[in-house]
Design a protein around this motif. Structure first.
Motif, PDB file in Angstrom:
ATOM      1  N   TRP A   1      10.097   4.074  -1.588  1.00 21.87           N
ATOM      2  CA  TRP A   1       9.081   5.079  -1.251  1.00 21.87           C
ATOM      3  C   TRP A   1       7.796   4.429  -0.753  1.00 21.87           C
ATOM      4  CZ3 TRP A   1      11.904   9.067  -1.136  1.00 21.87           C
ATOM      5  CH2 TRP A   1      12.750   9.436  -2.165  1.00 21.87           C
ATOM      6  N   LYS A   2       7.161   5.071   0.218  1.00 23.68           N
ATOM      7  CA  LYS A   2       5.853   4.603   0.712  1.00 23.68           C
ATOM      8  C   LYS A   2       4.776   4.867  -0.336  1.00 23.68           C
ATOM      9  CE  LYS A   2       2.781   5.654   4.559  1.00 23.68           C
ATOM     10  NZ  LYS A   2       2.654   6.582   5.692  1.00 23.68           N
ATOM     11  N   ASP A   3       4.828   6.059  -0.946  1.00 23.14           N
ATOM     12  CA  ASP A   3       3.862   6.417  -1.986  1.00 23.14           C
ATOM     13  C   ASP A   3       4.441   7.593  -2.771  1.00 23.14           C
ATOM     14  OD1 ASP A   3       3.551   8.647  -0.343  1.00 23.14           O
ATOM     15  OD2 ASP A   3       1.798   7.801   0.666  1.00 23.14           O
ATOM     16  N   ARG A   4       3.591   8.357  -3.435  1.00 25.56           N
ATOM     17  CA  ARG A   4       4.117   9.456  -4.252  1.00 25.56           C
ATOM     18  C   ARG A   4       3.929  10.814  -3.584  1.00 25.56           C
ATOM     19  NH1 ARG A   4       2.655   7.310 -10.334  1.00 25.56           N
ATOM     20  NH2 ARG A   4       3.321   5.195  -9.897  1.00 25.56           N
ATOM     21  N   VAL A   5       3.602  10.773  -2.275  1.00 16.94           N
ATOM     22  CA  VAL A   5       3.360  12.033  -1.563  1.00 16.94           C
ATOM     23  C   VAL A   5       4.684  12.703  -1.213  1.00 16.94           C
ATOM     24  CG1 VAL A   5       2.484  13.016   0.608  1.00 16.94           C
ATOM     25  CG2 VAL A   5       1.170  11.252  -0.604  1.00 16.94           C
ATOM     26  N   MET A   6       4.760  14.005  -1.431  1.00 20.75           N
ATOM     27  CA  MET A   6       5.930  14.788  -1.036  1.00 20.75           C
ATOM     28  C   MET A   6       5.476  15.743   0.073  1.00 20.75           C
ATOM     29  SD  MET A   6       9.173  15.544  -1.850  1.00 20.75           S
ATOM     30  CE  MET A   6       9.580  15.286  -3.566  1.00 20.75           C
ATOM     31  N   VAL A   7       6.177  15.738   1.209  1.00 20.06           N
ATOM     32  CA  VAL A   7       5.830  16.634   2.324  1.00 20.06           C
ATOM     33  C   VAL A   7       6.802  17.814   2.311  1.00 20.06           C
ATOM     34  CG1 VAL A   7       5.589  16.826   4.819  1.00 20.06           C
ATOM     35  CG2 VAL A   7       5.023  14.663   3.686  1.00 20.06           C
ATOM     36  N   TYR A   8       6.244  19.033   2.329  1.00 18.41           N
ATOM     37  CA  TYR A   8       7.073  20.242   2.357  1.00 18.41           C
ATOM     38  C   TYR A   8       6.943  20.833   3.754  1.00 18.41           C
ATOM     39  CZ  TYR A   8       6.800  19.635  -2.683  1.00 18.41           C
ATOM     40  OH  TYR A   8       6.870  19.109  -3.942  1.00 18.41           O
TER      41      TYR A   8
ATOM     42  N   ILE B   1       9.242   6.593   3.482  1.00 18.93           N
ATOM     43  CA  ILE B   1       9.430   5.277   2.886  1.00 18.93           C
ATOM     44  C   ILE B   1       8.662   4.233   3.708  1.00 18.93           C
ATOM     45  CG2 ILE B   1      11.714   6.011   2.095  1.00 18.93           C
ATOM     46  CD1 ILE B   1      12.767   3.644   3.819  1.00 18.93           C
ATOM     47  N   VAL B   2       8.546   3.025   3.172  1.00 21.50           N
ATOM     48  CA  VAL B   2       7.736   2.002   3.840  1.00 21.50           C
ATOM     49  C   VAL B   2       8.311   1.655   5.213  1.00 21.50           C
ATOM     50  CG1 VAL B   2       6.694   0.940   1.811  1.00 21.50           C
ATOM     51  CG2 VAL B   2       8.944   0.192   2.549  1.00 21.50           C
TER      52      VAL B   2
ATOM     53  N   ASN C   1       7.508  -1.303   7.127  1.00 19.80           N
ATOM     54  CA  ASN C   1       7.637  -2.725   7.492  1.00 19.80           C
ATOM     55  C   ASN C   1       7.266  -3.612   6.298  1.00 19.80           C
ATOM     56  OD1 ASN C   1       4.764  -2.655   7.379  1.00 19.80           O
ATOM     57  ND2 ASN C   1       4.739  -1.880   9.468  1.00 19.80           N
ATOM     58  N   PHE C   2       7.486  -4.920   6.470  1.00 18.53           N
ATOM     59  CA  PHE C   2       7.249  -5.816   5.319  1.00 18.53           C
ATOM     60  C   PHE C   2       5.770  -5.934   4.930  1.00 18.53           C
ATOM     61  CE2 PHE C   2       5.687  -9.598   7.450  1.00 18.53           C
ATOM     62  CZ  PHE C   2       6.299  -9.616   8.693  1.00 18.53           C
ATOM     63  N   PRO C   3       4.807  -5.933   5.878  1.00 16.93           N
ATOM     64  CA  PRO C   3       3.414  -6.032   5.409  1.00 16.93           C
ATOM     65  C   PRO C   3       3.026  -4.849   4.517  1.00 16.93           C
ATOM     66  CG  PRO C   3       3.528  -6.519   7.751  1.00 16.93           C
ATOM     67  CD  PRO C   3       4.876  -5.985   7.350  1.00 16.93           C
ATOM     68  N   GLN C   4       3.613  -3.668   4.824  1.00 14.00           N
ATOM     69  CA  GLN C   4       3.292  -2.486   4.013  1.00 14.00           C
ATOM     70  C   GLN C   4       3.952  -2.598   2.634  1.00 14.00           C
ATOM     71  OE1 GLN C   4       4.853   1.544   5.112  1.00 14.00           O
ATOM     72  NE2 GLN C   4       2.994   1.608   6.331  1.00 14.00           N
ATOM     73  N   ARG C   5       5.255  -2.948   2.624  1.00 12.10           N
ATOM     74  CA  ARG C   5       5.988  -2.997   1.344  1.00 12.10           C
ATOM     75  C   ARG C   5       5.412  -4.073   0.412  1.00 12.10           C
ATOM     76  NH1 ARG C   5       7.350  -3.929  -2.925  1.00 12.10           N
ATOM     77  NH2 ARG C   5       9.408  -3.905  -3.909  1.00 12.10           N
ATOM     78  N   PHE C   6       5.055  -5.220   0.991  1.00  9.96           N
ATOM     79  CA  PHE C   6       4.691  -6.343   0.122  1.00  9.96           C
ATOM     80  C   PHE C   6       3.201  -6.703   0.192  1.00  9.96           C
ATOM     81  CE2 PHE C   6       9.334  -7.006   0.481  1.00  9.96           C
ATOM     82  CZ  PHE C   6       9.629  -6.933  -0.870  1.00  9.96           C
ATOM     83  N   ALA C   7       2.357  -5.734   0.580  1.00 11.85           N
ATOM     84  CA  ALA C   7       0.920  -6.007   0.715  1.00 11.85           C
ATOM     85  C   ALA C   7       0.346  -6.625  -0.569  1.00 11.85           C
ATOM     86  CB  ALA C   7       0.180  -4.722   1.053  1.00 11.85           C
TER      87      ALA C   7
END
Ligand SMILES: NC(=O)c1ccc[n+]([C@@H]2O[C@H](COP(=O)([O-])OP(=O)(O)OC[C@H]3O[C@@H](n4cnc5c(N)ncnc54)[C@H](O)[C@@H]3O)[C@@H](O)[C@H]2O)c1
Length: 339
Positions: A263-270, A279-280, A282-288
């Protein structure tokens, strides 16, 4: 304590992340020098990061700039001679993975590290600093999953970035060398053994260019360890949904999954597609966070004259295993890893 003056070489995809962390976010250091073959990256370092000294010549930076430590994020074949040059010049060294691109290169780095025990050598396998992987390791060490005996690792780059992966596949040495070293490091860390034998295969269904370049779009490998444990690796270039890194550690009493869904964060889009989470990408985002924490530790190790957990020998071992897997992929046969 006085600030450690740092020079960085490599300001590309990952170097720019490390450089920003060093310039703006890491306590106890000052980024004062930068080196790249690209003039526009050097201009960025001068204008945006306010780096005083920039050059296209690495030796010149090490010899002339007022620095105590070097951070190496250049292309992989440049790592080992740059490590050697900086250590011989009396600098502390951080290098990103992989340590080197051949056993000879890795041995050259090992010899330089052994020549300078008073200098810090820090290997950037940053996943060990990711809070989720660190938590998994702490739970394993506390005995919560019994004896860990199997690791399943998945590392998939997003289809959105496939063009650059195709271009890079001509010179990268192949997907296992390029993309598997973090997983190999984690497998060794979690299972507490050394890889003895590997068997690999690959397949290509979307982009024939990978096969034309002698590489593979999707790769898998089975690994046996000297303590009887085993591992399974799945790497790929075409995840439709984003950057997918997932690891499962199976023990005699329990399993641990890291990022079962990244998951990118805890946001849920309806919306008209239903309820969904992103979800993330790329690697800079996932492993910042991991990139930041490993560099915090690098500077802290220098400040406190402390050695990190990872050694230069861990880098050599990970490199040897990725090459053995690549051999097996090309020959279609199991390969014994020779140390
Ligand atoms: N830890 C990770 O998760 C991770 C992720 C991506 C890349 N990496 C590693 O980081 C390194 C850099 O990867 P990238 O994707 O940022 O590459 P990149 O191609 O985007 O950037 C390479 C940088 O190195 C510089 N460079 C190359 N040779 C040089 C030389 N001889 N002298 C001076 N500068 C030189 C280039 O000018 C450029 O700034 C690679 O070794 C790669 O394996 C690690």
């Amino acid at each position: 304590m006085k600030d450690i003056k740092v020079g960085i070489v490599g300001l590309g995809r990952l170097g720019s992340v490390h450089a920003q962390n060093l310039a703006f976010k890491i306590p106890g250091c000052k980024l004062v020098a930068a080196c790249s073959l690209e003039q526009k990256e050097l201009d960025w370092a001068k204008d945006y990061l306010k780096v005083e000294y920039t050059t296209t010549d690495y030796m010149k930076m090490v010899d002339e700039a007022d620095i105590e430590a070097v951070v190496i994020v250049s292309s992989s074949p440049e790592h080992c001679w740059m490590i050697e040059y900086a250590l011989d010049a009396g600098k502390h060294v951080f290098t990103d993975k992989p340590l080197g691109c051949s056993l000879e290169e890795c041995k050259r780095a090992e010899a330089a590290v052994e020549r300078h025990p008073d200098k810090l050598f820090f290997l950037g396998f940053m996943r060990r600093y990711d809070p989720s992987y660190a938590d998994a390791k702490a739970q394993i060490d506390a005995g919560h999953i019994g004896k860990p005996y199997l690791v399943k690792a998945t590392g998939l780059d997003p289809e959105a970035l496939v063009e650059s992966c195709i271009k890079f596949s001509k010179t990268s040495g192949g997907i296992f060398i390029d993309a598997a070293s973090h997983d190999i490091d984690l497998m060794r860390w979690f299972l507490g053994g050394e890889v003895t034998e590997v068997y690999a295969a690959g397949t290509n269904f979307k982009h024939p260019e990978f096969a034309e370049n002698g590489d593979t779009e999707t790769g898998m490998a089975m690994l046996k360890f000297d303590n009887g444990t085993v591992a399974f690796l799945h790497v790929g270039r075409t995840a439709p949904h984003g950057y997918h890194t997932e690891t499962e550690i199976v023990g005699t009493e329990a399993h641990i999954r890291v990022a079962g869904v990244p998951w990118k964060d805890r946001v849920m889009v309806y919306d008209q597609y239903g309820a969904r989470q992103e979800i993330v990408e790329n690697f800079p985002q996932r492993f910042a966070e991991a990139y930041l924490l490993e560099m915090v530790d690098f500077i802290d190790c220098i400040q406190k004259d402390r050695k990190p957990e990872l050694t230069v020998y861990d880098g050599t071992k990970a490199t040897l295993v990725t090459y053995a897997i690549t051999d097996s992929f090309h020959t279609g046969k199991p390969v014994t890893v020779k140390y």
